[in-house]
Design a protein around this motif. Structure first.
Motif, PDB file in Angstrom:
ATOM      1  N   GLU A  13      -5.046  14.784  -1.751  1.00  0.00           N
ATOM      2  CA  GLU A  13      -6.131  14.819  -0.753  1.00  0.00           C
ATOM      3  C   GLU A  13      -6.290  16.223  -0.183  1.00  0.00           C
ATOM      4  O   GLU A  13      -7.389  16.654   0.165  1.00  0.00           O
ATOM      5  N   PHE A  62      -1.102  14.487   2.942  1.00  0.00           N
ATOM      6  CA  PHE A  62      -1.684  13.189   3.314  1.00  0.00           C
ATOM      7  C   PHE A  62      -0.678  12.098   2.977  1.00  0.00           C
ATOM      8  O   PHE A  62      -0.199  12.013   1.843  1.00  0.00           O
ATOM      9  N   HIS A  63      -0.349  11.286   3.976  1.00  0.00           N
ATOM     10  CA  HIS A  63       0.647  10.236   3.744  1.00  0.00           C
ATOM     11  C   HIS A  63       0.159   8.854   4.147  1.00  0.00           C
ATOM     12  O   HIS A  63       0.904   7.890   4.012  1.00  0.00           O
ATOM     13  N   GLY A  64      -1.080   8.735   4.671  1.00  0.00           N
ATOM     14  CA  GLY A  64      -1.590   7.411   4.986  1.00  0.00           C
ATOM     15  C   GLY A  64      -2.202   7.328   6.368  1.00  0.00           C
ATOM     16  O   GLY A  64      -2.303   8.323   7.094  1.00  0.00           O
ATOM     17  N   ASP A  84       6.482  11.691  -1.901  1.00  0.00           N
ATOM     18  CA  ASP A  84       5.329  10.788  -1.822  1.00  0.00           C
ATOM     19  C   ASP A  84       4.558  10.913  -3.138  1.00  0.00           C
ATOM     20  O   ASP A  84       3.804  11.859  -3.347  1.00  0.00           O
ATOM     21  N   GLU A  99       4.605  15.625  -0.902  1.00  0.00           N
ATOM     22  CA  GLU A  99       3.906  15.274  -2.140  1.00  0.00           C
ATOM     23  C   GLU A  99       4.242  16.344  -3.188  1.00  0.00           C
ATOM     24  O   GLU A  99       4.102  17.533  -2.895  1.00  0.00           O
ATOM     25  N   VAL A 116       2.494   8.532  -4.214  1.00  0.00           N
ATOM     26  CA  VAL A 116       1.459   7.490  -4.152  1.00  0.00           C
ATOM     27  C   VAL A 116       0.308   7.859  -5.094  1.00  0.00           C
ATOM     28  O   VAL A 116      -0.209   7.013  -5.828  1.00  0.00           O
ATOM     29  N   GLN A 117      -0.055   9.134  -5.104  1.00  0.00           N
ATOM     30  CA  GLN A 117      -1.167   9.577  -5.949  1.00  0.00           C
ATOM     31  C   GLN A 117      -0.681  10.126  -7.294  1.00  0.00           C
ATOM     32  O   GLN A 117      -1.353   9.973  -8.308  1.00  0.00           O
ATOM     33  N   ASN A 163       5.374   4.551   2.422  1.00  0.00           N
ATOM     34  CA  ASN A 163       5.860   5.699   3.185  1.00  0.00           C
ATOM     35  C   ASN A 163       6.515   5.277   4.498  1.00  0.00           C
ATOM     36  O   ASN A 163       7.466   5.912   4.956  1.00  0.00           O
ATOM     37  N   LYS A 207      -1.106   2.999  -5.384  1.00  0.00           N
ATOM     38  CA  LYS A 207      -2.299   3.289  -6.194  1.00  0.00           C
ATOM     39  C   LYS A 207      -2.243   2.741  -7.627  1.00  0.00           C
ATOM     40  O   LYS A 207      -2.621   1.606  -7.862  1.00  0.00           O
ATOM     41  N   SER A 228       0.855  -1.197   0.000  1.00  0.00           N
ATOM     42  CA  SER A 228       0.000   0.000   0.000  1.00  0.00           C
ATOM     43  C   SER A 228       0.884   1.237   0.000  1.00  0.00           C
ATOM     44  O   SER A 228       2.105   1.145   0.218  1.00  0.00           O
ATOM     45  N   GLY A 229       0.229   2.393  -0.168  1.00  0.00           N
ATOM     46  CA  GLY A 229       0.959   3.647  -0.135  1.00  0.00           C
ATOM     47  C   GLY A 229       1.493   3.961   1.249  1.00  0.00           C
ATOM     48  O   GLY A 229       2.636   4.400   1.412  1.00  0.00           O
ATOM     49  N   ALA A 230       0.657   3.743   2.257  1.00  0.00           N
ATOM     50  CA  ALA A 230       1.098   4.029   3.626  1.00  0.00           C
ATOM     51  C   ALA A 230       2.332   3.197   3.972  1.00  0.00           C
ATOM     52  O   ALA A 230       3.283   3.691   4.575  1.00  0.00           O
TER      53      ALA A 230
HETATM   54  N1  PLP Z   1       0.138   9.161   0.164  1.00  0.00           N
HETATM   55  C1  PLP Z   1      -0.687   9.838  -0.648  1.00  0.00           C
HETATM   56  C2  PLP Z   1      -0.183  11.068  -1.323  1.00  0.00           C
HETATM   57  C3  PLP Z   1      -1.997   9.393  -0.852  1.00  0.00           C
HETATM   58  O1  PLP Z   1      -2.809  10.094  -1.649  1.00  0.00           O
HETATM   59  C4  PLP Z   1      -2.431   8.228  -0.202  1.00  0.00           C
HETATM   60  C5  PLP Z   1      -3.811   7.741  -0.341  1.00  0.00           C
HETATM   61  O2  PLP Z   1      -4.712   8.464  -0.685  1.00  0.00           O
HETATM   62  C6  PLP Z   1      -1.530   7.548   0.639  1.00  0.00           C
HETATM   63  C7  PLP Z   1      -0.255   8.035   0.784  1.00  0.00           C
HETATM   64  C8  PLP Z   1      -1.942   6.292   1.365  1.00  0.00           C
HETATM   65  O3  PLP Z   1      -2.018   5.238   0.469  1.00  0.00           O
HETATM   66  P1  PLP Z   1      -2.773   3.872   0.890  1.00  0.00           P
HETATM   67  O4  PLP Z   1      -4.199   4.212   1.071  1.00  0.00           O
HETATM   68  O5  PLP Z   1      -2.509   2.940  -0.267  1.00  0.00           O
HETATM   69  O6  PLP Z   1      -2.128   3.400   2.142  1.00  0.00           O
END
Ligand code: PLP
Length: 396
Positions: A186, A127-129, A214, A181, A216-217, A99, A243, A94-96
Motif C-alpha cells: 500500500e 500498512f497493517h490494517g 506482515d 512488510e 498479508v500482501q 496482525n 488475502k 483477515s489480515g488485520a
Molecule cells: N497488512 C498488509 C500488508 C496489507 O496490505 C493489508 C491490506 O491491504 C492488511 C495488512 C490488512 O488486511 P485486511 O484488509 O485483510 O484486514
C-alpha cells in the motif's frame, strides 16, 4: 441515500462473474483484472479446484467452533507449515486480525521477560490494517486521522533504515519485536535492499526481539516464493498472511516459529469464525493448487517479463520515474500524482490501482498467461503515454 455505510468511493462498475484473469460486468463485457481483488485472487476467478472444494465442503459442513477439533484446519496448518518452514498457525478472518495476533504475541513475549510496557518497532509508510492496534501500527496519518487515542506501544522508524532501528534499540529498553512488510505494498511498492531484512533478523537475534513479517500482501506466491522472506536464508519468528490464502474466502493466518510458538495458551486468543471448515477447505485447495501448479515460480517468471516489457516500452517516457517489483507485485512510479489513471483505465476495461498518489500498482492473478500480460502492458503503456500528453500537473 445509500443503506451502506460511507466507507468507499466506489468505481462505477459492478461485476457478476469471472473466469481466470477476466471479470464480466452487468452488461456482459469482459474486463482484464490486474488487481485480483487487491492481491487476493491469485488463482484468478472461478478456479475449478476452488469451486469444487468450496461447494463440496458447503454441502458437508460450514461451521462448528474452535471449541471442537477441526480436521480441515489441521490439514491447512500442515500445508502452510510445509510451505513456510514455520512451526504452528493461528487462523483469523483477515489480515488485520492476523496482525492483531502477532501484536499480542509480541506483547506476551515482552511481559514474559518482565517488560511492562512492551514496544514494537514499526515503519513509516507501512500498512497493517484498520483495527485500532493495526491502524496505530500503520505508518500513514490518513488511516489514523479521527481515531485517536491510538494504541500505544509502537516506535516508528523510516522504512529500510537499519541505522534508525539500531538507534531506537540503544535508547529504548522496552522493545520486544519488529513488525515489517518485506515489501511495502500500500505504501508504494517499496522493495528494501536485502541487507535491511537480513540486518533486522540479526538485530532481533541480538536483542531477543521477535522478527514479525506482515506478509498479508506479499504471501501466497505473490513475489515469486511462497513467502517473500524465502528470498532470504532465515526464518522470521512470526509471519502473518491473509488475502491470497483462500483466493477470496475470508481467512487470515498468524504463523509462529521457535520461541514464538509457546507464547499463547488456551484462553489467550481466539475467534468464532477463524479457521472454520469452509474457509479452511478453500485454503487447502488454494495452497495445493499454488504449490502443485508452481504458481510462485510462474509469478517470478511472468513478473520479470512484465518488468522487462514495461522498461523497454516506457524507456523514452519522461513521466516514468521507475519500474520496480518482485514477482507479480509491480509498481510503476510516475514523476507526478496519477490517481486519475484508475478511472482512465475503466475506459479500456482494465482494472489497475494507484497507490501512494503516484505509483501504478499491478497485482494480476498468478495464473496470468503471456498473451494476457501483453494486453496488460499495451493497456498500461497507452494510459501512461496519453496521460503524459494530457497532463499539465506539476511534478510530485
Ligand atoms: N497488512 C498488509 C500488508 C496489507 O496490505 C493489508 C491490506 O491491504 C492488511 C495488512 C490488512 O488486511 P485486511 O484488509 O485483510 O484486514
Amino acid at each position: 441515500m445509500s443503506t451502506l455505510m460511507n466507507t468507499y468511493n466506489r468505481l462505477p462498475v459492478e461485476f457478476t462473474h469471472g473466469d481466470g484473469v477476466w471479470l464480466y460486468d452487468t452488461a456482459g463485457d469482459a474486463w482484464l483484472d490486474a488487481l485480483s481483488g487487491i492481491a487476493v485472487c491469485g488463482l484468478g476467478h472461478a478456479h475449478p479446484a476452488l469451486t469444487k472444494a468450496i461447494s463440496e465442503q458447503a454441502a458437508r459442513l460450514i461451521h462448528t467452533s474452535n471449541i471442537y477439533h477441526i480436521g480441515t484446519q489441521r490439514e491447512l496448518a500442515d500445508k502452510l507449515i510445509a510451505a513456510s518452514g514455520m512451526d504452528c498457525v493461528f487462523f483469523s478472518n483477515s489480515g488485520a486480525e492476523a496482525n492483531e495476533a502477532a501484536i499480542k504475541l509480541a506483547r506476551m513475549h515482552g511481559h514474559n521477560k518482565g517488560i511492562d510496557l512492551p514496544t514494537i518497532i514499526v515503519f513509516e509508510s507501512s500498512f497493517h490494517g484498520r483495527t485500532l492496534a493495526t491502524l496505530s501500527a500503520t505508518g500513514n496519518r490518513k488511516v489514523q486521522a479521527g481515531f485517536g487515542p491510538l494504541v500505544t506501544g509502537f516506535a516508528r522508524a523510516p522504512f529500510a533504515d537499519l541505522e534508525a532501528v539500531k538507534t531506537i534499540a540503544k535508547n529504548n529498553q522496552n522493545i520486544v519485536a519488529v513488525l515489517v512488510e518485506p515489501i511495502q505494498g500500500e505504501g508504494g511498492v517499496h522493495i528494501p535492499d536485502p541487507s535491511f531484512l537480513d540486518g533486522l533478523r540479526e538485530l532481533c537475534n541480538q536483542h531477543d526481539w521477535l522478527l514479525m513479517l506482515d506478509e498479508v500482501q506479499t504471501g501466497n506466491g505473490r513475489t515469486g516464493k511462497y513467502f517473500a522472506y524465502q528470498h532470504h536464508s532465515w526464518l522470521p519468528d512470526v509471519v502473518t498472511t491473509a488475502k491470497g490464502l483462500a483466493n477470496g474466502v475470508p481467512i487470515g493466518a498468524c504463523l509462529a516459529a521457535g520461541k514464538a510458538t509457546a507464547l499463547f495458551g488456551p484462553g489467550n486468543h481466539g475467534s468464532t469464525f477463524g479457521g472454520n471448515p469452509l474457509a479452511c477447505a478453500a485454503g487447502i485447495a488454494t495452497v495445493d493448487t499454488l504449490v502443485n501448479g508452481k504458481y510462485a515460480e510462474k509469478a517470478a517468471t511472468m513478473g520479470a517479463y512484465l518488468q522487462q516489457q514495461f522498461r523497454e516500452k516506457l524507456a523514452d517516457q519522461a513521466l516514468v520515474k521507475e519500474v520496480r517489483g518482485l514477482g507479480l507485485l509491480l509498481g510503476i512510479e510516475l514523476t507526478q500524482e496519477c490517481s486519475i489513471l484508475v478511472q482512465k483505465a475503466l475506459e479500456k476495461k482494465l482494472l489497475i490501482n494507484v497507490t501512494s498518489g503516484n505509483v501504478i500498482r499491478l497485482l494480476p492473478p498468478l495464473i496470468i498467461q503471456q498473451a494476457e500480460a501483453d494486453l496488460l502492458v499495451d493497456g498500461v503503456c497507452q494510459l501512461i503515454n496519453a496521460f503524459a500528453q494530457d497532463t499539465t500537473a506539476e511534478p510530485a
